[in-house]
Design a protein around this motif. Structure first.
Motif: not given
Length: 160
Positions: A30-34, A124-133, A143-146
């Motif tokens: 569920l998490v990896t497929t969004g 969580l990190r990707v979401t936070q970076e998206t919101i901050a950006g 897909a790994s978040g890198a």
């Protein structure tokens, strides 16, 4: 016989461990497929299985004491020690099988739990970076978040 009851309880615990591994794999997918809509439900199911394992452990520990007493071992005997002191080859085989399978499942569960935690931290990190950006280019993610791409693309288009 107490050993038979213990063996049946260990079998139930093995089934719960397998269910736990399944639920963690489900959560990871569920998490990896969004598909985050269902993450809360999957997490609740993992918690229910964990509670069932904990409540079964109390009964199992009581049965361990009974079997250890019957087989002439100290009350604080582990499953590995029961394998060694089992009165017959058949019981050594049965208890050894439980030990091997449960140990393997516990290792798989630990690995899967770590993988799920890593995926959740990345999300969580990707979401936070998206919101901050917002309003600034955020880059492109694998897909790994890198971060794999530069400032040319965005996860969220704010210029619509």
């Amino acid at each position: 016989m107490a050993a038979t009851d213990l063996s049946m309880q260990l079998l139930r615990q093995r089934e719960l461990l397998e269910l736990m591994l399944f639920k963690l794999e489900e959560l990871e997918m569920l998490v990896t497929t969004g598909r985050t809509r269902w993450v809360q439900h999957a997490t609740s199911e993992v918690e229910r299985v964990a509670k069932a394992l904990a409540s079964g452990a109390i009964l199992r520990d009581t049965m361990f004491v009974d079997v250890a007493t019957q087989w002439g071992a100290p009350e604080a005997t582990t499953l590995r020690e029961l394998v060694e002191i089992a009165p017959t080859e058949a019981w050594r085989e049965v208890m050894g099988s439980h030990h091997a399978v449960m140990t393997g499942l516990a290792e798989e569960i630990a690995q899967k739990r770590n993988a799920v935690n890593q995926h959740l931290r990345t999300a969580l990190r990707v979401t936070q970076e998206t919101i901050a950006g917002l309003g600034e280019p955020t880059g492109e993610y694998a897909a790994s978040g890198a971060l794999v791409g530069g400032a040319g693309s965005r996860l969220l288009d704010v210029q619509v």
